[in-house]
Write an enzyme that holds these catalytic residues in place. Sequence first.
Site, PDB file in Angstrom:
ATOM      1  N   SER A  37     -50.001  -8.416 -65.383  1.00 26.69           N
ATOM      2  CA  SER A  37     -49.434  -7.435 -66.403  1.00 26.69           C
ATOM      3  C   SER A  37     -48.375  -6.496 -66.531  1.00 26.69           C
ATOM      4  CB  SER A  37     -50.878  -6.463 -66.764  1.00 26.69           C
ATOM      5  OG  SER A  37     -51.842  -7.620 -67.525  1.00 26.69           O
ATOM      6  N   GLU A  59     -13.531   7.129  -9.169  1.00 27.58           N
ATOM      7  CA  GLU A  59     -13.199   5.736  -8.944  1.00 27.58           C
ATOM      8  C   GLU A  59     -12.030   5.458  -8.267  1.00 27.58           C
ATOM      9  OE1 GLU A  59     -15.228   2.657  -9.669  1.00 27.58           O
ATOM     10  OE2 GLU A  59     -16.344   4.395  -9.255  1.00 27.58           O
TER      11      GLU A  59
END
Length: 813
Positions: A479, A87
Amino acid sequence: MFRLMGLALAIGALGIIGVAGFSAWYLNKLNADLPDYQALANYAPPVTTRVYAGDGSLVAEFARERRLFVPIESMPDHVKYAFVSAEDKTFYEHGGIDLRGITRAQLSNISNVLRGRRLEGGSTITQQVAKNFLLTSEQRIERKLREMLIARKMERTYTKDHILELYLNEIYLGNRSYGVAAAALNYFDKSLSDLSIAEAAYLAAITKGPSNYHPIHNESRAVERRNWVIGRLRDDGHITPEQAEEARAQPLGAQIAPPLGARDWTMEYFAEEVRKRIVDLYGVEALYDGGLSVRTSIDPHLQKKAGEALRKWLVTYDQRHGWRGAISSMDVTDDWAKVFSEKIDELRNARKVSDDMAPWRPALVLSANTEAAKIGFPDGEEASIPLEHLIWARQYISANDLGEEVTAASAVLSRGDVVYVERVQEDTDVYALRQAPAVNGGLIAIDPHTGRVVAMVGGFSFQQSEFNRAVQAERQPGSTFKPFVYSVALDSGYTPASIVLDAPFVAPSLDSWYKPGNYIAGRYYGESTLRLGIEQSRNAMTARLAQDLGIGRIIDYVNKFNLSDSLPRELAISLGAGETTLMRITAGYSVFVNGGKSVDPVFIDRIQDRTGKTIYKRDTRNCPSCNAEFWSGQSEPQLLDTRDQVIDPRTAYQVTSLLEGVVIRGTGSAIRRATNKPLAGKTGTTNDYKDAWFVGFSPDLAAGVYVGFDLPQTLGQGEAGGKVAAPIFADFMVEALKDEAGIPFRVPSGVRLVRVNAKTGRPATGGDRNVILEAFKADDVIGADPTRDELSLDPLSAAPRAEDAQDDLNGLY
């Protein structure tokens, strides 16, 4: 002529002065209106919150922008120089502006304008930081001048390394990656320090346009650009020619990271629960921008096994009840693959197809005959479903009725049907027909000693339904509630060998009479021990026991387990007619196996902020002696147990022993057939088979399973907890305990084990064959029942008319 020349020079000089003056005025105006670049000194970008499992593996990520901040000192040189070479090769030399680069860019723009390409700016890294942080990306001369002015000021204020740090942590690199650290994880699943030269070069290569160098769609272009960066690194002297040659020979090796959120389908419900809890603690901003590090309780291995077990048995149940039809249908044309791909997107948006159901795949039926169906996929691949892999798909008529036997593939599938399929065997084109279950369920596993949730799955597919059945679904437990009633009895003078009559029983409720019935209607078993009553899940004797104890006493007692915010004051709750969640009742069962201590389910162990400071921890106990710098013969630190004692440890063990009997001899015997490890638990089924449960535990792991329709309806005749939920529990526990020693349940002091006749509960004699070891408290009188007068009875409301009696509890067992 001289006068004219003089006049021209004067006008020219005045013009130059005017232009210079205007330029100075304009630049001064721009300079006075620049953003505050000094704010960059305290740069604190939004950072991804990461959620980790108990073993440190990544569970999920939450963020608006996927970013991880890494100081420049922690970045490898080859990563930094890859971006500098690609860059701004003179970054460490210029003062913020590269005049040669600007000139070169403007010359290139002549060609760009002619070809209609994007204009180049010749920006340095410093200028890009100024633009990304303080300005916009609009292509205007004014913006460019402001960018240059800020760059010059930044260079005079900050070091080069600080500017590069800002750049490398902010730059967008595609694949939802902001900054190089996030990109390293998203493309290569590596930290920055582990990146190779070739991998760092690829990240630097995509700065100009991530989509142009996509690692999958544009791989050859990506490799070419990566190799160019490697060449720049070599030319700039940052790597040797040998290193460059080796890096160029490497395959690209980049991948596309999964979306933000859970990293695995089994983690989706858990990750969502953690997300909500973080929001409750610190708010949305902290979650998505705060960069929190969250260590959770989840065990990835157990979580995977939980998900697999739940899915397997939901599919098994669903296939027992037949084929409900294709997901959708469409016309099959010559370009069917393209149209089918668009159809899949449409179905995905409508939540009729989801990616988290892999390895299942949506397929299009191209044709069907007697022997097989020919199918196609969105990529144009074709395969087949032989008859043998769809014979289960009898037509669904109702929960209790199916259509005729399947004798031809064409009787099930038609051209244009969109269906789910699963490959039968790798490297073959043979598939089996699949169907997303209409039924759903959840599984949760808890460490009973700490409350840490080690596994949790809230449904078959999170992408199709985010409703978490392990945490959010409030249903009647049937149950599975009975052990809490029996624990009240054991704390009130009963023993496991106490006798209660199992016979027809009518009791008044708030607005009617009712008669609880056993699973087999009309069958009663006379005098039975408490153990036999819970092992065989007897309804009538449990309700009779509850009436003796009193509903008020039961509610007060059970409230200590935090099963429900409000239990109805009715005798029916003794058979599970109240409502609770799977997480709550599993935590309640944990109390039985941990010695009677309270259990508060825990999802999060610790949270750290972006700097590593701990801002939350689950365990707040102080331990000064834990911080010793070295061992000098001192004893092991002792931590205080701050948990509440919910019930007597002896009572807790007695219930554990009863529930172990349920697995060995009772309604949970399907568990015993799967493993011989010590396990205890209880089945649960509600009226008309609408809900199926199994909740149980080993000495060090509690787990609960719930199965039912989101809109309550019957699962079908005989689809009870022992058949629907117990196999899920068994599969999970077999895998969870596979490598664990089969230790017995821990017996607390004050308990004596006595040989008794399993049927009568009386001390065993020499001729008894059905003998078991029964758990009694040291002060229990064996063979004697508590005096009924000593038990406070709960007064019920005025008795209604006898003709209103209903058998509305039959089926709760």
